[in-house]
Design a protein around this motif. Structure first.
Motif, PDB file in Angstrom:
ATOM      1  N   SER A   1       0.814  -1.226   0.000  1.00 22.90           N
ATOM      2  CA  SER A   1       0.000   0.000   0.000  1.00 22.90           C
ATOM      3  C   SER A   1       0.841   1.269   0.000  1.00 22.90           C
ATOM      4  O   SER A   1       0.293   2.364  -0.116  1.00 22.90           O
ATOM      5  CB  SER A   1      -0.914   0.017   1.223  1.00 22.90           C
ATOM      6  OG  SER A   1      -0.142   0.154   2.404  1.00 22.90           O
ATOM      7  N   LYS A   2       2.142   1.127   0.182  1.00 26.71           N
ATOM      8  CA  LYS A   2       3.069   2.271   0.233  1.00 26.71           C
ATOM      9  C   LYS A   2       2.707   3.231   1.367  1.00 26.71           C
ATOM     10  O   LYS A   2       2.789   4.451   1.240  1.00 26.71           O
ATOM     11  CB  LYS A   2       3.102   3.038  -1.096  1.00 26.71           C
ATOM     12  CG  LYS A   2       3.707   2.262  -2.225  1.00 26.71           C
ATOM     13  CD  LYS A   2       5.180   2.161  -2.005  1.00 26.71           C
ATOM     14  CE  LYS A   2       5.874   1.644  -3.258  1.00 26.71           C
ATOM     15  NZ  LYS A   2       7.294   1.520  -3.066  1.00 26.71           N
ATOM     16  N   THR A   3       2.265   2.671   2.519  1.00 32.70           N
ATOM     17  CA  THR A   3       1.898   3.459   3.690  1.00 32.70           C
ATOM     18  C   THR A   3       2.827   3.103   4.837  1.00 32.70           C
ATOM     19  O   THR A   3       3.164   1.933   5.015  1.00 32.70           O
ATOM     20  CB  THR A   3       0.444   3.155   4.110  1.00 32.70           C
ATOM     21  OG1 THR A   3      -0.410   3.362   2.981  1.00 32.70           O
ATOM     22  CG2 THR A   3      -0.007   4.040   5.246  1.00 32.70           C
ATOM     23  N   TYR A   4       3.266   4.116   5.606  1.00 41.89           N
ATOM     24  CA  TYR A   4       4.106   3.828   6.776  1.00 41.89           C
ATOM     25  C   TYR A   4       3.366   4.176   8.057  1.00 41.89           C
ATOM     26  O   TYR A   4       2.475   5.016   8.073  1.00 41.89           O
ATOM     27  CB  TYR A   4       5.467   4.526   6.687  1.00 41.89           C
ATOM     28  CG  TYR A   4       5.453   6.031   6.777  1.00 41.89           C
ATOM     29  CD1 TYR A   4       5.583   6.680   7.997  1.00 41.89           C
ATOM     30  CD2 TYR A   4       5.356   6.816   5.635  1.00 41.89           C
ATOM     31  CE1 TYR A   4       5.595   8.063   8.078  1.00 41.89           C
ATOM     32  CE2 TYR A   4       5.370   8.196   5.702  1.00 41.89           C
ATOM     33  CZ  TYR A   4       5.479   8.827   6.928  1.00 41.89           C
ATOM     34  OH  TYR A   4       5.492  10.176   7.020  1.00 41.89           O
ATOM     35  N   HIS A   5       3.718   3.448   9.116  1.00 36.31           N
ATOM     36  CA  HIS A   5       3.016   3.532  10.397  1.00 36.31           C
ATOM     37  C   HIS A   5       4.019   3.583  11.536  1.00 36.31           C
ATOM     38  O   HIS A   5       5.165   3.146  11.378  1.00 36.31           O
ATOM     39  CB  HIS A   5       2.146   2.278  10.624  1.00 36.31           C
ATOM     40  CG  HIS A   5       1.291   1.910   9.468  1.00 36.31           C
ATOM     41  ND1 HIS A   5      -0.007   2.315   9.356  1.00 36.31           N
ATOM     42  CD2 HIS A   5       1.552   1.155   8.354  1.00 36.31           C
ATOM     43  CE1 HIS A   5      -0.518   1.821   8.239  1.00 36.31           C
ATOM     44  NE2 HIS A   5       0.409   1.113   7.621  1.00 36.31           N
ATOM     45  N   ARG A   6       3.554   4.061  12.704  1.00 33.69           N
ATOM     46  CA  ARG A   6       4.341   3.860  13.926  1.00 33.69           C
ATOM     47  C   ARG A   6       4.311   2.373  14.220  1.00 33.69           C
ATOM     48  O   ARG A   6       3.354   1.674  13.879  1.00 33.69           O
ATOM     49  CB  ARG A   6       3.735   4.637  15.105  1.00 33.69           C
ATOM     50  CG  ARG A   6       3.921   6.130  15.022  1.00 33.69           C
ATOM     51  CD  ARG A   6       3.582   6.837  16.326  1.00 33.69           C
ATOM     52  NE  ARG A   6       2.515   6.190  17.075  1.00 33.69           N
ATOM     53  CZ  ARG A   6       1.363   6.771  17.391  1.00 33.69           C
ATOM     54  NH1 ARG A   6       1.120   8.009  17.029  1.00 33.69           N
ATOM     55  NH2 ARG A   6       0.449   6.110  18.074  1.00 33.69           N
ATOM     56  N   ALA A   7       5.332   1.879  14.902  1.00 34.31           N
ATOM     57  CA  ALA A   7       5.416   0.448  15.188  1.00 34.31           C
ATOM     58  C   ALA A   7       4.264  -0.038  16.058  1.00 34.31           C
ATOM     59  O   ALA A   7       3.867  -1.200  15.969  1.00 34.31           O
ATOM     60  CB  ALA A   7       6.753   0.130  15.854  1.00 34.31           C
ATOM     61  N   ASP A   8       3.670   0.831  16.881  1.00 32.04           N
ATOM     62  CA  ASP A   8       2.569   0.419  17.760  1.00 32.04           C
ATOM     63  C   ASP A   8       1.178   0.645  17.146  1.00 32.04           C
ATOM     64  O   ASP A   8       0.175   0.432  17.821  1.00 32.04           O
ATOM     65  CB  ASP A   8       2.668   1.118  19.109  1.00 32.04           C
ATOM     66  CG  ASP A   8       2.559   2.629  19.005  1.00 32.04           C
ATOM     67  OD1 ASP A   8       2.654   3.169  17.888  1.00 32.04           O
ATOM     68  OD2 ASP A   8       2.404   3.279  20.049  1.00 32.04           O
ATOM     69  N   CYS A   9       1.103   1.015  15.900  1.00 31.34           N
ATOM     70  CA  CYS A   9      -0.179   1.248  15.226  1.00 31.34           C
ATOM     71  C   CYS A   9      -0.913  -0.075  15.027  1.00 31.34           C
ATOM     72  O   CYS A   9      -0.312  -1.080  14.667  1.00 31.34           O
ATOM     73  CB  CYS A   9       0.056   1.916  13.877  1.00 31.34           C
ATOM     74  SG  CYS A   9      -1.455   2.208  12.920  1.00 31.34           S
ATOM     75  N   LYS A  10      -2.245  -0.068  15.257  1.00 25.00           N
ATOM     76  CA  LYS A  10      -3.012  -1.306  15.101  1.00 25.00           C
ATOM     77  C   LYS A  10      -3.029  -1.775  13.645  1.00 25.00           C
ATOM     78  O   LYS A  10      -3.099  -2.960  13.375  1.00 25.00           O
ATOM     79  CB  LYS A  10      -4.433  -1.127  15.621  1.00 25.00           C
ATOM     80  CG  LYS A  10      -5.285  -0.146  14.838  1.00 25.00           C
ATOM     81  CD  LYS A  10      -6.678  -0.028  15.410  1.00 25.00           C
ATOM     82  CE  LYS A  10      -7.493   0.954  14.580  1.00 25.00           C
ATOM     83  NZ  LYS A  10      -8.846   1.085  15.091  1.00 25.00           N
TER      84      LYS A  10
END
Length: 97
Positions: free
Chosen positions: A56-65
Motif C-alpha cells: 500500500s506504500k503506507t508507513y506507520h508507527r510500530a505500535d499502530c493497530k
C-alpha cells in the motif's frame, strides 16, 4: 487404677511436649518485604520507529493497530518517517507518525 493410668499418660504427654519444644529450632523471622520494582513502561521502545507496507506504500508507527496487520512479506522498516517519505511512502491516517 484408671486415674493412675490417666495421670501417668498426662505426665508422659507433658514431658514429651516439653522435650519437643527444647529440640525445635527457633522460628525464623519473616523476610522483609522487598520494595516494589519501578513501574515498567507500558510498551518497550520498538527496535525500529517506522513500519511500512510495501503493497500500500503506507508507513506507520510500530505500535499502530494497522501496522500489526501487515503481512510479513509486505513489511519493511525505516529508522524515521523522513526515510520512509524519501522512499515514496505516505503517512498512515490513523496513527499519524
Amino acid at each position: 487404677m484408671n486415674r493412675t493410668l490417666l495421670a501417668l499418660l498426662l505426665t508422659v504427654s507433658v514431658a514429651s511436649m516439653a522435650q519437643e519444644s527444647k529440640t525445635k529450632p527457633a522460628a525464623k523471622p519473616a523476610p522483609a518485604a522487598k520494595p516494589a520494582p519501578a513501574a515498567a513502561p507500558a510498551k518497550a521502545a520498538p527496535a525500529t520507529a517506522i513500519v511500512a507496507n510495501k503493497d500500500s506504500k503506507t508507513y506507520h508507527r510500530a505500535d499502530c493497530k494497522t501496522a500489526a496487520k501487515i503481512k510479513d512479506a509486505n513489511k519493511t522498516t525505516f529508522a524515521s518517517a523522513a526515510d520512509a517519505e524519501k522512499a515514496g511512502f505516505k503517512a498512515c491516517k490513523i496513527c499519524k507518525p
